[in-house]
Write an enzyme that holds these catalytic residues in place. Structure first.
Site, mmCIF file in Angstrom:
data_model
loop_
_atom_site.group_PDB
_atom_site.id
_atom_site.type_symbol
_atom_site.label_atom_id
_atom_site.label_comp_id
_atom_site.label_asym_id
_atom_site.label_seq_id
_atom_site.Cartn_x
_atom_site.Cartn_y
_atom_site.Cartn_z
ATOM 1 N N LYS A 72 0.966 -1.089 -0.233
ATOM 2 C CA LYS A 72 0.010 -0.057 -0.051
ATOM 3 C C LYS A 72 0.724 1.284 0.184
ATOM 4 C CE LYS A 72 -2.289 2.814 2.068
ATOM 5 N NZ LYS A 72 -2.195 4.442 1.685
ATOM 6 N N GLY B 242 -4.900 3.875 -2.251
ATOM 7 C CA GLY B 242 -5.899 4.306 -1.419
ATOM 8 C C GLY B 242 -5.466 5.146 0.122
ATOM 9 N N PHE B 243 -6.356 5.308 0.859
ATOM 10 C CA PHE B 243 -6.185 6.243 1.930
ATOM 11 C C PHE B 243 -5.917 5.100 3.039
ATOM 12 C CE2 PHE B 243 -8.429 9.252 -0.710
ATOM 13 C CZ PHE B 243 -7.689 10.190 -0.578
ATOM 14 N N GLY B 244 -5.114 5.608 4.309
ATOM 15 C CA GLY B 244 -4.936 4.691 4.975
ATOM 16 C C GLY B 244 -6.074 4.345 5.566
ATOM 17 N N ALA C 187 -7.709 1.864 2.958
ATOM 18 C CA ALA C 187 -6.904 0.624 2.368
ATOM 19 C C ALA C 187 -5.955 0.215 3.369
ATOM 20 C CB ALA C 187 -6.352 1.107 1.174
ATOM 21 N N GLY C 188 -5.223 1.067 3.882
ATOM 22 C CA GLY C 188 -4.056 0.750 4.769
ATOM 23 C C GLY C 188 -4.596 -0.113 6.325
ATOM 24 N N GLU D 81 9.080 1.266 11.493
ATOM 25 C CA GLU D 81 10.125 2.135 11.517
ATOM 26 C C GLU D 81 9.284 3.529 11.742
ATOM 27 O OE1 GLU D 81 11.670 5.169 10.647
ATOM 28 O OE2 GLU D 81 12.497 4.781 8.746
ATOM 29 N N CYS E 75 13.623 10.355 8.056
ATOM 30 C CA CYS E 75 13.097 9.918 9.226
ATOM 31 C C CYS E 75 14.567 10.246 10.278
ATOM 32 C CB CYS E 75 12.885 8.329 9.206
ATOM 33 S SG CYS E 75 11.449 8.199 8.488
ATOM 34 N N GLU F 197 9.402 15.615 15.664
ATOM 35 C CA GLU F 197 9.750 15.490 14.369
ATOM 36 C C GLU F 197 9.198 16.480 13.399
ATOM 37 O OE1 GLU F 197 10.352 11.509 12.903
ATOM 38 O OE2 GLU F 197 11.338 12.075 11.097
#
Lengths: 136, 527
Positions: B209, B239-241, B244-245, B283, B322, B423
């Protein structure tokens, strides 16, 4: 007087009303870290499990929907406790598994330092870091 | 992101003098090296399949802020179909010989190498990063990654343990099955390859994804290599989180989920994994310290110059890394001079059209990313941090005027401030000083995260001791932002679980099968 740690802008409140209409009661968990991090993630209540590692910052009162509780991890709160947070809405694309992303919008945090009155209310007066001293 | 000795990074500005020849045409226009298709469906079972709900969303280039193609808005039924396609392909794929799989990975790498420019321009257009980075770092590293895991697989061995004279334990590596991978938007192709290469090498089938901010460039790659992989071995659901995520991460038929992103989603992924009792690798970012000891400034030589580049590395990839060295810790005894020289170097960072080979810093990947960075500049000022350079959105004019550009920014402050702890994922450096070794380590480790760190010193002993004392998975020592295959990469503390970029990653995608075999002729004697 009472003080609040977290508020919501009218634009974000409008989005919460829309999302609640299709998803039921909502909550936020403030994220940290990479990519979509440092953003408030909005979920249907029950999707994300909060626990002993979290702090409840407050509940947003938005007309017509159940109060929206806002959580953050305890470790992150240690660094955020001197700031007041306002959840706003901007145009955006994607934000982890947060509910608003498909609408082309994204919740975002706006911050301001707590006032002396608020610091007093939250019992934080002696612990404010002395920025000026540390810089010299 | 620097990388190998043959990096083109150092060579380009001098060797490409003419302005007209250093700017790539925008994809899809006259003279462009590549064009995106108008629409990308989900890639399932070796075919492009429209999304079950028939819906699409726009992919926006951060270079101009304008949409350039449509992407399938995948949902749970698409994920289910992709997982099923993976399981259909798995019995045959999981039994291919290591040589066969390694050869396929090498062919993928060759195909990418032949199309380096095309892939680099595609990724730059979608993500906003300078094309000199995609040409010299992102895509060459991705190519090398496939080759590394092709080699690592061929060299992998199981084990034979002698329990006693007649009893032997054999240990075999076996693939897990169908695995899910959720990819971030900061290196759309390279971050996908970090996960794809070991999973494919180990014999797994994949449902991938991509990030909804950068969903298309991976399809440009897929178009190039799709004939090399059997149908169903690699499936891509866009798709969107939330749509689909989450259905992928919670799918009961996947055997592992890998994710790069942030902490809250990381927790959700673990929550789903706990329901399905499957392993995760995560991560989750960092707030990496970059520590400069006083002996760095003992001479104004080439090493000093290298350290100043190290200071400026916070601006690499617009700070959207990151491991961005987003906290600079400079020893007090050299603070004023070193910081002045560092700021001079920051001033020389050339911001511009990402498709221009001389551009060093391009556009942030999305509008919300831009807004978030600006909000952090605001909180930094409120907290009392001192703005030394930058601090605003950059308007590059022309058709770039609506692109998402931010000036490289340096704040001076102290480590308890939020801009030192969170962050920002932008070109924003939080700068402070330290007195001695212990103070440096204490500040460096005063963070929730532990992904990357940098240490700079001419004293080998100090370099070593600092590197061991900092709680981070990767400590660059007298260097920064190198990401070669064969050096393990991953986080301590809240920065995640697992390691990437190393042959140990094969283990993250394999089961251990133990055959315990008795060669004894007679019974054990219990019954």
């Amino acid at each position: 007087m009472t003080s609040r740690r977290v508020d919501v802008t009218p634009a974000a409140a409008g989005m919460l009303q829309e999302l609640a209409a299709t998803n039921g009661p909502l909550m936020f968990h403030q994220s940290g870290g990479c990519c979509d991090g440092s953003s408030p993630m909005c979920y249907p209540v029950g999707m994300f499990r909060t626990g002993q590692s979290d702090v409840l910052l407050g509940a947003l009162e938005v007309e017509g929907i159940a109060p929206v509780e806002v959580f953050m991890s305890k470790s992150q709160f240690e660094y955020w406790k001197y700031t007041h947070l306002t959840i706003d809405l901007v145009n955006g694309r994607g934000s982890g598994f947060s509910l608003e992303a498909p609408e082309g919008k994204r919740f975002m945090i706006r911050s301001r330092m707590l006032t002396d009155e608020e610091l007093d209310f939250f019992g934080l007066i002696p612990a404010v870091p002395d920025t000026a001293a540390a810089l010299t | 992101m620097t990388l190998t000795a043959d990096s083109a990074l150092e060579q380009q500005p001098e060797e490409t003098p003419k302005a007209s020849s250093t700017v790539y045409a925008q994809p899809g226009t006259a003279g462009a090296v590549m064009s995106y298709r108008g629409r990308y469906d989900n890639f399932i079972g070796g075919e492009y399949v429209p999304p079950a709900n028939g819906k699409y969303f726009e992919d926006i280039t951060p270079v101009t802020g304008k949409p350039f193609c449509e992407i399938a808005r995948g949902t749970a039924p698409d994920v289910d179909a992709a997982v099923a396609a993976g399981w259909k392909a798995f019995p045959a794929w999981g039994k291919t010989s290591p040589a066969e799989r390694a050869n396929i990975l090498n062919k993928i790498a060759d195909r990418m190498e032949q199309n380096l420019e095309l892939l680099a321009v595609a990724e730059t257009w979608e993500n906003g990063k300078p094309v000199r980075e995609t040409l010299a770092a992102d895509i060459p590293l991705a190519i090398d990654h496939f080759r590394y895991f092709a080699g690592a697989l061929r060299a992998q061995e199981g084990g034979v343990s002698v329990i006693d004279e007649d009893t032997i334990a054999y240990h075999f590596h076996e693939p897990l099955g169908v695995v899910g991978q959720i990819i971030p938007w900061n290196f759309p192709i390279l971050m996908a390859v970090w996960k794809l290469a070991p999973a494919l090498a180990a014999g797994n089938c994949i449902v991938l994804k991509p990030a909804e901010q950068t969903p298309a460039s991976i399809h440009v790659w897929m178009d190039l290599v799709r004939d090399l992989l059997p149908p169903g071995v690699l499936n891509i659901v866009n798709g969107f989180g939330i749509e689909a995520g989450a259905p992928l991460a919670s799918n009961p038929k996947i055997r592992k989920i890998a994710f790069t992103g942030e902490t809250t989603t990381g927790r959700l992924i673990m929550q789903y994994a706990s329901e399905n009792l499957i392993p995760v690798t995560l991560e989750l970012g960092g707030k990496s310290p970059n520590v400069f000891f006083e002996d760095v400034a003992a001479q104004k030589d080439s090493f000093y110059d290298k350290a100043l580049e190290g200071f400026t590395f916070f601006a690499l990839n617009q700070g959207e890394v990151c491991t961005c060295p987003s906290r600079a810790l400079v020893q007090k005894s050299i603070y004023d001079g070193f910081v002045a020289d560092g700021l001079d170097r920051v001033k020389k960072v050339k911001q511009g059209n990402p498709l221009d080979l001389s551009t060093m810093i391009g556009a942030q990947a999305s509008n919300d990313q831009l807004e978030k960075i600006l909000s952090y500049m605001d909180i930094g000022k409120q907290e009392g941090a001192k703005l030394l350079i930058g601090g605003e959105r950059a308007d590059l004019g022309g058709d770039l005027t609506d692109g998402y550009y931010v000036q490289p920014t340096v704040f001076e402050g102290q480590n308890k401030m939020r801009i030192f702890q969170e962050e920002i994922f932008g070109p924003v450096l939080a700068l402070t000083s330290f007195t001695d070794f212990d103070d440096a380590i204490s500040i460096a480790n005063d963070t929730l995260y532990g992904l990357g760190a940098g240490v700079w010193s001419r004293n080998g002993s100090q370099l070593y001791r600092a590197g061991r004392a900092i709680e981070a998975g990767r400590v660059w020592s007298n260097t920064y932002h190198q990401y070669p295959a064969h050096a393990a990469f991953g986080g301590y503390k809240q920065s995640g679980i697992g390691r990437e970029n190393h042959k140990m990653m094969l283990d993250h995608y394999q089961q251990t099968k133990n055959l315990l075999v008795s060669y004894a002729e007679g019974p054990m004697g219990f019954f």
